[in-house]
Design a protein around this motif. Structure first.
Motif, PDB file in Angstrom:
ATOM      1  N   ALA A 143       1.188  -1.849 -12.617  1.00 46.12           N
ATOM      2  CA  ALA A 143      -0.200  -1.973 -11.780  1.00 46.12           C
ATOM      3  C   ALA A 143       0.261  -2.395 -10.491  1.00 46.12           C
ATOM      4  O   ALA A 143       1.202  -2.842 -10.127  1.00 46.12           O
ATOM      5  N   LEU A 144      -0.943  -2.332  -9.742  1.00 46.54           N
ATOM      6  CA  LEU A 144      -0.685  -2.658  -8.260  1.00 46.54           C
ATOM      7  C   LEU A 144      -1.172  -4.282  -8.253  1.00 46.54           C
ATOM      8  O   LEU A 144      -2.356  -4.742  -8.493  1.00 46.54           O
ATOM      9  N   ARG A 145      -0.325  -5.020  -7.761  1.00 47.69           N
ATOM     10  CA  ARG A 145      -0.516  -6.272  -7.576  1.00 47.69           C
ATOM     11  C   ARG A 145       0.108  -6.916  -6.483  1.00 47.69           C
ATOM     12  O   ARG A 145       1.257  -6.741  -6.211  1.00 47.69           O
ATOM     13  N   ASP A 146      -0.760  -7.587  -5.617  1.00 50.55           N
ATOM     14  CA  ASP A 146      -0.146  -8.286  -4.307  1.00 50.55           C
ATOM     15  C   ASP A 146       0.525  -6.959  -3.535  1.00 50.55           C
ATOM     16  O   ASP A 146       1.231  -7.426  -2.856  1.00 50.55           O
ATOM     17  N   GLY A 147       0.035  -5.665  -3.543  1.00 53.60           N
ATOM     18  CA  GLY A 147       0.399  -4.804  -2.738  1.00 53.60           C
ATOM     19  C   GLY A 147       1.552  -4.108  -3.313  1.00 53.60           C
ATOM     20  O   GLY A 147       2.371  -3.094  -2.654  1.00 53.60           O
ATOM     21  N   GLU A 148       2.035  -4.598  -4.381  1.00 57.96           N
ATOM     22  CA  GLU A 148       3.221  -3.758  -4.977  1.00 57.96           C
ATOM     23  C   GLU A 148       2.812  -3.247  -6.299  1.00 57.96           C
ATOM     24  O   GLU A 148       2.247  -3.601  -7.168  1.00 57.96           O
ATOM     25  N   MET A 163       0.901  -1.188   0.082  1.00 59.08           N
ATOM     26  CA  MET A 163       0.112   0.035   0.143  1.00 59.08           C
ATOM     27  C   MET A 163       0.745   1.314   0.030  1.00 59.08           C
ATOM     28  O   MET A 163       0.605   2.100  -0.705  1.00 59.08           O
ATOM     29  N   ASN A 164       1.920   1.308   0.854  1.00 60.69           N
ATOM     30  CA  ASN A 164       2.928   2.331   0.811  1.00 60.69           C
ATOM     31  C   ASN A 164       3.366   2.670  -0.462  1.00 60.69           C
ATOM     32  O   ASN A 164       3.584   3.665  -1.221  1.00 60.69           O
ATOM     33  N   ALA A 165       4.000   1.614  -1.243  1.00 58.41           N
ATOM     34  CA  ALA A 165       4.271   1.638  -2.423  1.00 58.41           C
ATOM     35  C   ALA A 165       3.660   2.195  -3.346  1.00 58.41           C
ATOM     36  O   ALA A 165       4.118   3.106  -4.332  1.00 58.41           O
ATOM     37  N   LEU A 166       2.316   1.960  -3.266  1.00 57.12           N
ATOM     38  CA  LEU A 166       1.521   2.523  -4.197  1.00 57.12           C
ATOM     39  C   LEU A 166       1.370   4.161  -4.034  1.00 57.12           C
ATOM     40  O   LEU A 166       1.411   4.967  -4.897  1.00 57.12           O
ATOM     41  N   PHE A 167       1.285   4.526  -2.756  1.00 55.19           N
ATOM     42  CA  PHE A 167       0.935   5.898  -2.700  1.00 55.19           C
ATOM     43  C   PHE A 167       2.198   6.729  -2.606  1.00 55.19           C
ATOM     44  O   PHE A 167       2.330   7.850  -3.209  1.00 55.19           O
ATOM     45  N   GLU A 168       3.322   6.145  -2.620  1.00 52.89           N
ATOM     46  CA  GLU A 168       4.749   6.857  -2.991  1.00 52.89           C
ATOM     47  C   GLU A 168       4.657   6.964  -4.512  1.00 52.89           C
ATOM     48  O   GLU A 168       5.472   7.990  -4.905  1.00 52.89           O
ATOM     49  N   SER A 169       4.014   6.102  -5.182  1.00 52.07           N
ATOM     50  CA  SER A 169       3.910   6.529  -6.852  1.00 52.07           C
ATOM     51  C   SER A 169       3.022   7.467  -7.233  1.00 52.07           C
ATOM     52  O   SER A 169       2.966   7.873  -8.167  1.00 52.07           O
ATOM     53  N   LEU A 170       2.071   7.886  -6.574  1.00 50.09           N
ATOM     54  CA  LEU A 170       1.112   8.725  -6.688  1.00 50.09           C
ATOM     55  C   LEU A 170       1.548  10.360  -6.390  1.00 50.09           C
ATOM     56  O   LEU A 170       1.971  10.612  -5.536  1.00 50.09           O
ATOM     57  N   ALA A 171       0.820  11.180  -7.449  1.00 50.27           N
ATOM     58  CA  ALA A 171       1.002  12.514  -7.271  1.00 50.27           C
ATOM     59  C   ALA A 171      -0.244  13.139  -7.142  1.00 50.27           C
ATOM     60  O   ALA A 171      -1.087  13.189  -8.297  1.00 50.27           O
ATOM     61  N   PHE A 172      -0.819  13.540  -5.982  1.00 49.63           N
ATOM     62  CA  PHE A 172      -2.235  13.989  -6.016  1.00 49.63           C
ATOM     63  C   PHE A 172      -1.976  15.438  -6.397  1.00 49.63           C
ATOM     64  O   PHE A 172      -1.028  16.158  -6.145  1.00 49.63           O
ATOM     65  N   ASN A 173      -3.483  16.204  -6.694  1.00 52.89           N
ATOM     66  CA  ASN A 173      -3.284  17.530  -7.080  1.00 52.89           C
ATOM     67  C   ASN A 173      -3.361  18.420  -5.821  1.00 52.89           C
ATOM     68  O   ASN A 173      -3.503  17.839  -4.888  1.00 52.89           O
TER      69      ASN A 173
END
Lengths: 133, 133
Positions: free
Chosen positions: B105-110, A1-11
């Protein structure tokens, strides 16, 4: 989950645009916005939850209408500032009763309607009409 | 043309998000932004022109890289605040050399990369590397 949010740029409003696409047919259903909380809820439940800018709150897609979106896969673009949600759409995505929100096209300089409703707003919402579906 | 702009709701910066979708395969290629001038140019030339928020100017897609998008059809959503561009994409849409910008893509939390580059940024841009393609 953290990996996702580290990849995102919110406005500046803490939002990111999300395209919903029917996973098997490729049909683009709608574009809406998500904030961090709506993404977290979507991943936790497997049902797509957006953030309604007009109502300034979480928008559990289909909560009123039953036209839910099951998340199949979340994808992220190269800049991390847009999401693509592959979904299984139950029924119709659009509050007008049409499958896709993109039911108008520019043809010969005119805006024309290219898809008919499959149901009615009354059938979807009863007397609780709302622009969020 | 007026009929189009009467149907559109630009945001406070005069912009509207536009999804580019390969017209025949349904692949979602990218999400970018347009202003009124970029829409007018797109319709006049038949080649998609966006508005680059980072450079604050018109972004003629493929002008540097040759990876142009020919407009097949412009569609408008129910609220008039998002566009769907059906396009014929020459080569790749993404500045990383991948066909689509949504290659993670987000897969298995990564966050995983699910598409390989078909070309290199150097081949696309030579020494004039830019994040706009």
């Amino acid at each position: 989950m953290n990996a996702l949010f580290e990849s995102l740029a919110f406005n500046e409003a803490g939002l990111i645009p999300a395209i919903a696409q029917q996973h098997d047919t490729g049909e683009v259903l709608m574009l809406a916005w998500m904030n961090r909380a709506s993404i977290e809820e979507t991943l936790a439940t497997g049902q797509v939850c957006y953030f309604s800018r007009s109502r300034s709150k979480l928008w559990r897609k289909g909560e009123t209408s039953g036209q839910v979106q099951k998340l199949v896969e979340l994808r992220i673009d190269c800049d991390g500032d847009s999401l693509l949600l592959l979904v299984e759409q139950t029924g119709v995505a659009c509050h007008t009763g049409r499958r896709s929100c993109f039911f108008r096209a520019l043809r010969d300089g005119e805006v024309v309607t290219i898809a008919d409703p499959e149901t009615t707003p009354e059938a979807l919402y009863g007397k609780n009409l709302t622009t969020d579906s």
